[in-house]
Design an enzyme around this catalytic site. Structure first.
Site, mmCIF file in Angstrom:
data_model
loop_
_atom_site.group_PDB
_atom_site.id
_atom_site.type_symbol
_atom_site.label_atom_id
_atom_site.label_comp_id
_atom_site.label_asym_id
_atom_site.label_seq_id
_atom_site.Cartn_x
_atom_site.Cartn_y
_atom_site.Cartn_z
ATOM 1 N N ASP A 1 0.854 -1.180 0.000
ATOM 2 C CA ASP A 1 0.000 0.000 0.000
ATOM 3 C C ASP A 1 0.893 1.234 0.000
ATOM 4 O O ASP A 1 1.960 1.238 0.626
ATOM 5 C CB ASP A 1 -0.927 0.043 1.215
ATOM 6 C CG ASP A 1 -2.012 1.107 1.057
ATOM 7 O OD1 ASP A 1 -3.065 0.791 0.477
ATOM 8 O OD2 ASP A 1 -1.792 2.252 1.488
ATOM 9 N N GLU B 1 0.886 5.777 -0.130
ATOM 10 C CA GLU B 1 0.208 7.067 -0.115
ATOM 11 C C GLU B 1 0.939 7.952 -1.114
ATOM 12 O O GLU B 1 2.159 7.823 -1.298
ATOM 13 C CB GLU B 1 0.215 7.693 1.283
ATOM 14 C CG GLU B 1 -0.432 6.825 2.362
ATOM 15 C CD GLU B 1 -1.873 6.447 2.067
ATOM 16 O OE1 GLU B 1 -2.583 7.260 1.416
ATOM 17 O OE2 GLU B 1 -2.281 5.346 2.461
ATOM 18 N N HIS C 1 -5.919 5.260 5.553
ATOM 19 C CA HIS C 1 -5.244 6.201 4.650
ATOM 20 C C HIS C 1 -3.793 6.450 5.046
ATOM 21 O O HIS C 1 -3.216 7.470 4.684
ATOM 22 C CB HIS C 1 -6.015 7.528 4.559
ATOM 23 C CG HIS C 1 -7.429 7.367 4.091
ATOM 24 N ND1 HIS C 1 -7.736 6.800 2.876
ATOM 25 C CD2 HIS C 1 -8.612 7.675 4.695
ATOM 26 C CE1 HIS C 1 -9.059 6.776 2.735
ATOM 27 N NE2 HIS C 1 -9.599 7.292 3.819
ATOM 28 N N ASP D 1 -3.438 0.507 6.052
ATOM 29 C CA ASP D 1 -4.200 -0.086 4.948
ATOM 30 C C ASP D 1 -3.581 -1.390 4.468
ATOM 31 O O ASP D 1 -4.295 -2.310 4.045
ATOM 32 C CB ASP D 1 -4.293 0.910 3.783
ATOM 33 C CG ASP D 1 -5.248 2.062 4.083
ATOM 34 O OD1 ASP D 1 -6.038 1.944 5.039
ATOM 35 O OD2 ASP D 1 -5.194 3.071 3.363
#
Length: 443
Positions: free
Chosen positions: A6, A8, A144, A149
Site C-alpha cells: 500500500d 500514499e 489512509h 491499509d
C-alpha cells in the site's frame, strides 16, 4: 509468496504524482514473514487536500528518504513475488514509474483484492477497503496510511485465500489479464466486447462518458488500453471505469466521423488530442464601390457565410498568401500589404482593371469548384449493408446505412437515409484521407 503493498501519494495519477509513504508485507499464504515501511520524500509539495486525507505533511517527509534511497530494498522485497494491493494497478503504476525514472523496470504478476473480492464475495454494496473492513470486522486504526491499509489488506487477503475455490489461480494465469482490467469493471463486460469496427465509450459509475475512442477491432483496442505497459499513464482513467458501451460502424471512415462528433458533443475529460477547435475565422469576398473584387479575413459571424473557413487567423492568412501568389492577384485588394508580400517572394505587377477582374473571377471560381456534391460508399455494419457519407456543395451533411438493394440514384434518396451531423474542418480532414480508398459517386 505475496507482496502486499500500500502506498500514499501526492495525487491520483502516476503520470503526475509521487509516493509519500510505502508499506510492504511479505505473506507466504498463511502469515506475514517480512515487512517494510517508510515515509518517502516526494521531492515536490503535498497538496493540502492530500494532507487532510492522509495526515502526511510536507514537514513529515522533509527528512524522509527519497525513493532512490530505498529503491534497492523495495526491489528485493518485491522481486519474484506476486504484487498484491487493493486496486492493484494504482499502487503498481506509481512504483513502476519510480523504477522507470531510475532506469529500471517492474514486471510482476499482480493480484487485485478489489476484483478478487468481487469474484469470491459477490453481491456486496461496496468493495472499497473501508467498507469491506466494516463488513468483515477488520480493524484499521490507521486508515489512509500505508501500513494501516496494508495490514487491513493482509486480513482481507487471508479471507480471500480461505474462501478461494480456484479464483486466485485463474487470476494468475498468463492469459487471464484479470489484474489489468479496471477494478470496477465486470469481466463479462469486457469479454462481451466485439472484434468489429466502431466507437466505444468508457463510462463512470453514474454512466457519464469518460473517454471516446474508435477501433477496427474494439476488444483488441480496449485490451491495449488496459495492458500492463500502459498502466502508468492510464491508471487515472481505469480507476473510474464501471462500464463500456459501443456503437458498431462497419466502416473505419464512419467510425472516425462518429468519434469526432461524439468527442465534440460529450467533451469527455480523458480525450485530449481530439478536442478539435471550431472554425473561428473566414475568408470573405465582396465588391467595393469602384467595382473591384476584394478578399478579407474576419471572424465568423452568424448570417455571414465565408467562402472558406479556418480554425485560426494564422491559418487563414497562410492560405490567403498562397492563394494570392497562385492566382497572381493584387495583394492590396486581399488585405495583404505589398511590402509584406515581398518577404514571401511575391511582387505584383499592375494589370488592366478588366484583366484583374477576370483573374479574380477565376480565382473565386476555383474555390467554388471545391464545393462539389458527392458521396463516399463503404462497408456496412452487417453483411448486405453499405455505408454512405454525403458531402453537398462542399458541406459535410452526415452519414447513413442502406441495404445492397437500395439504388441511391438520386440526391433526394441519399438525403433520406443520411443522418445529419455538424460540418467542421476536422470532418473534411478525415474525409480527404479516405477519398482514394472509397468508391465515390458525384452529382
Amino acid at each position: 509468496m505475496y507482496a502486499i503493498v500500500d502506498i500514499e501519494t501526492t495525487g491520483s495519477s502516476a503520470a503526475y504524482g509521487k509516493i509519500t509513504e510505502i508499506a510492504i508485507l511479505i505473506h507466504d499464504g498463511k502469515r506475514v514473514v517480512d515487512e517494510f515501511q517508510s515515509l518517502v520524500n516526494p521531492e515536490c509539495g503535498i497538496p493540502i487536500g492530500i494532507t487532510s486525507l492522509t495526515g502526511i505533511s510536507n514537514e513529515m517527509v522533509y527528512d524522509a528518504p527519497k525513493f532512490y534511497e530505498i529503491a534497492k530494498e523495495v526491489h528485493q522485497l518485491l522481486e519474484g513475488n506476486i504484487f498484491v494491493a487493493h486496486n492493484v494497478n494504482f499502487d503498481y503504476s506509481f512504483i513502476k514509474k519510480e523504477f522507470q525514472e531510475l532506469g529500471g523496470n517492474l514486471n510482476l504478476n499482480k493480484l487485485c483484492t478489489v476484483r478478487l473480492s468481487r469474484k469470491i464475495f459477490p453481491g456486496l454494496k461496496s468493495y472499497s477497503l473501508g467498507r469491506l473492513s466494516e463488513h468483515f470486522g477488520i480493524e484499521n486504526g490507521a486508515r489512509h496510511r500505508a501500513m494501516g491499509d496494508a495490514r487491513a489488506t493482509v486480513e482481507l487477503m487471508d479471507l480471500l485465500i480461505q474462501n478461494d475455490t480456484g479464483q486466485i489461480d485463474q487470476f494468475l494465469k498468463r492469459n487471464s489479464k484479470e489484474a489489468d482490467l479496471p477494478p470496477n469493471l465486470p469481466k463479462k463486460t469486457f469479454e462481451d466486447l466485439p472484434e468489429l469496427t466502431g466507437v466505444y465509450y468508457f463510462r463512470d459509475e453514474h454512466g457519464k462518458v469518460l473517454y471516446v475512442g474508435k477501433a477496427n477491432k474494439i476488444k483488441a483496442r480496449i485490451r491495449n488500453h488496459f495492458s500492463a505497459t500502459d498502466v502508468v499513464y492510464k491508471q487515472g482513467l481505469k480507476d473510474q471505469i464501471y462500464d463500456i458501451s459501443y456503437e458498431l460502424c462497419g466502416d473505419e471512415l464512419i467510425a472516425f466521423l462518429l468519434e469526432s462528433f461524439e468527442i465534440k458533443r460529450l467533451f469527455p475529460p480523458f480525450n485530449k488530442a481530439q478536442k478539435y477547435p471550431s472554425a473561428k475565422y473566414g475568408l470573405y469576398h465582396y465588391e467595393d464601390v469602384r467595382g473591384f473584387h476584394r478578399l478579407s479575413i474576419g471572424k465568423v459571424q452568424k448570417g455571414h457565410v465565408p467562402v472558406k473557413a479556418f480554425t485560426s487567423f494564422d491559418k487563414a492568412r497562410t492560405f490567403l498568401i498562397q492563394f494570392v501568389k497562385e492566382h497572381n492577384l493584387d495583394p492590396e485588394l486581399c488585405s495583404l500589404p505589398a511590402s509584406m508580400m515581398k518577404y514571401f517572394g511575391y511582387s505584383f505587377k499592375d494589370s488592366e482593371k478588366e484583366e484583374l477582374k477576370e483573374r479574380f473571377k477565376i480565382a473565386i471560381a476555383s474555390l467554388d469548384d471545391a464545393k462539389q456534391t458527392y458521396c463516399l460508399l463503404g462497408e456496412g455494419r452487417t453483411i448486405g449493408e453499405k455505408s454512405v457519407v454525403l458531402v453537398e456543395e462542399g458541406a459535410y451533411k452526415g452519414f447513413g446505412f442502406f441495404d445492397n438493394d437500395f439504388k441511391g440514384d438520386s440526391l433526394d434518396e441519399l438525403r433520406d437515409i443520411v443522418q445529419v451531423y455538424p460540418d467542421n474542418p476536422e470532418v473534411h480532414r478525415i474525409i480527404n484521407q479516405f477519398k482514394e480508398k472509397r468508391q465515390i459517386l458525384t452529382f
